[in-house]
Design an enzyme around this catalytic site. Sequence first.
Site, PDB file in Angstrom:
ATOM      1  CB  CYS A  81      -0.981  -0.048   1.168  1.00  0.00           C
ATOM      2  SG  CYS A  81      -2.423   0.982   0.866  1.00  0.00           S
ATOM      3  CD  GLU A 126      -1.081  -6.426   5.259  1.00  0.00           C
ATOM      4  OE1 GLU A 126      -0.879  -6.680   4.045  1.00  0.00           O
ATOM      5  OE2 GLU A 126      -1.150  -5.268   5.714  1.00  0.00           O
ATOM      6  CG  HIS A 139      -3.402  -3.594   3.420  1.00  0.00           C
ATOM      7  ND1 HIS A 139      -2.345  -3.181   4.195  1.00  0.00           N
ATOM      8  CD2 HIS A 139      -4.025  -2.470   2.997  1.00  0.00           C
ATOM      9  CE1 HIS A 139      -2.335  -1.859   4.246  1.00  0.00           C
ATOM     10  NE2 HIS A 139      -3.343  -1.399   3.524  1.00  0.00           N
TER      11      HIS A 139
END
Length: 538
Positions: A380, A515, A513
């Site tokens: 990001c 993750e 993102h």
Amino acid sequence: MVRYIFVTGGVVSSLGKGLSSASLAYLLQSRGFKVRLRKLDPYLNVDPGTMSPFQHGEVFVTDDGAETDLDLGHYERFSGTSAKKTDNITTGKIYSDVLKKERKGEYLGKTVQVIPHITDRIKEFIKNDVAKEDFIICEIGGTVGDIESLPFVEAIRQFSNDVGKKNTLFIHLTLVPYMKASDEIKTKPTQHSVKELRSIGIQPDIIICRSERAIPLDQRKKISLFCNVDIKNVIETVDVKTIYEAPISFNNENLDKQVLEYFKIKTRKKVNLNPWKKITKIVLHTKKSVNIAIVGKYIGLKDAYKSLDEALTHGGIHNNLKVNLIRIDSEKLNISEIKNKLKDAAGILIPGGFGKRGTEGKIEAINYSRKNKIPFLGICFGMQMAIIEFARNQLNIKKATSSEFGPGGSPIIGLINEWNKDGKIIKGTDKVLGGTMRLGLYEAKLKDNSLIKKIYKCKSIKERHRHRYEINIAYKDQFEKNGMIFSGLSPDMKLPEIIELKNHPWFIGVQFHPEFKSRPLAPHPLFSSFIKAAKNHK
Ligand code: GLN
């Protein structure tokens, strides 16, 4: 038929209610039940999106674009089920809903009060959006006795009356400290905490005792007697070496068995703990390791990059490696120290972030990884900084910047006012900051013959977003001619989603993102690939 399990905490905060709830969810799922996890947060922010990660840790984002408490990340990682907007609520949201109704005149003639109006709204939330679930596990944030959590505790008390005691279970998690001086385990704080809970009308059915050491039978008996809980329902949880051991440890302590017994549910299906045993072994016993530097602004608080730390660990598990994180504060990183601070890093990661502070350190770290061909992952804000670095040093746009940092310069990254989501135009703004970013799942089309396509092994992906600014697509040709490829684009081809470098072993920036979607039992391919590249880096 749906049953409700409420999890409260006592004595101190940070006892691991989230992890306990998430582990219980896994155990029940593994026995064949459908489970949803929910979190009720007592603070006044409408959602945690406007809080600094220094205050509250990471803001976790769901598929459907909710900015939520990081515990929802634990829930997803352990249960494997994606959380939804309808799974997290705060006092702020409850009050704003009730006050909106009041202004509309929906309570006309009445005095609007905490009981019943606020508690009714809380109860509505607990029951909302429930379909075929067997269990809803609801965690109440904060600690019993806090002024802020009182309406929630009152609401769950009423709830149990409404749906019947046999359909609700109260779990209370407390601390059972060990006193070194007297070499004793102390049960008094637990007794007091349960007394507090009972004074507001709730008798816990199960007590989970968090302790540094095993709790001797005598002490368990004492807790059982004073807290009016069956001894079998006094469950101990001794500190585990890795969080992946938690489901194993709770199963050993019969938590899932006692829950089912309480509800008088019989099942022959056994819990499958093998996946957790396997990864626990890797995490605890793998000798080989790889060093990854995270250069970010919120290094001071461990929980600020919770999902990221987890995703990197998952990538390590996939490669049979331990991941050592070198956390570097980007604000304190100056050019003269870069080499020294990053010399041991086999991979460099720049995480998401907001605001100008600390950006120059990030840009220098990116320059270092680009020049020295060290595997790089920019997430990001990290991708946006990689664009600025390349523009300044490779395209000679010396004043390259983002409009997030104020007017002036050449804003290659700018605020966007509207974008397309599945054919619908959505408007953004920076005038109202809560809930107005590009949030949740968005599709990206992947370029043929790109590294990213090789990693994901498909043409199109959907990942979670949380940002307000975008790279200006008008620069695409100029970047690509000079070796930085825009290898993922939004379906309308207007928004760059992924960048990568041609002449570099592994250099990727993503506007989303990844993750948030990585799970210990299903590591995210981007993190697995990044760790593999770091392993191969000499
Ligand atoms: N501050 C940047 C934006 O709003 C990046 C946000 C992030 O990293 N999550 O676009």
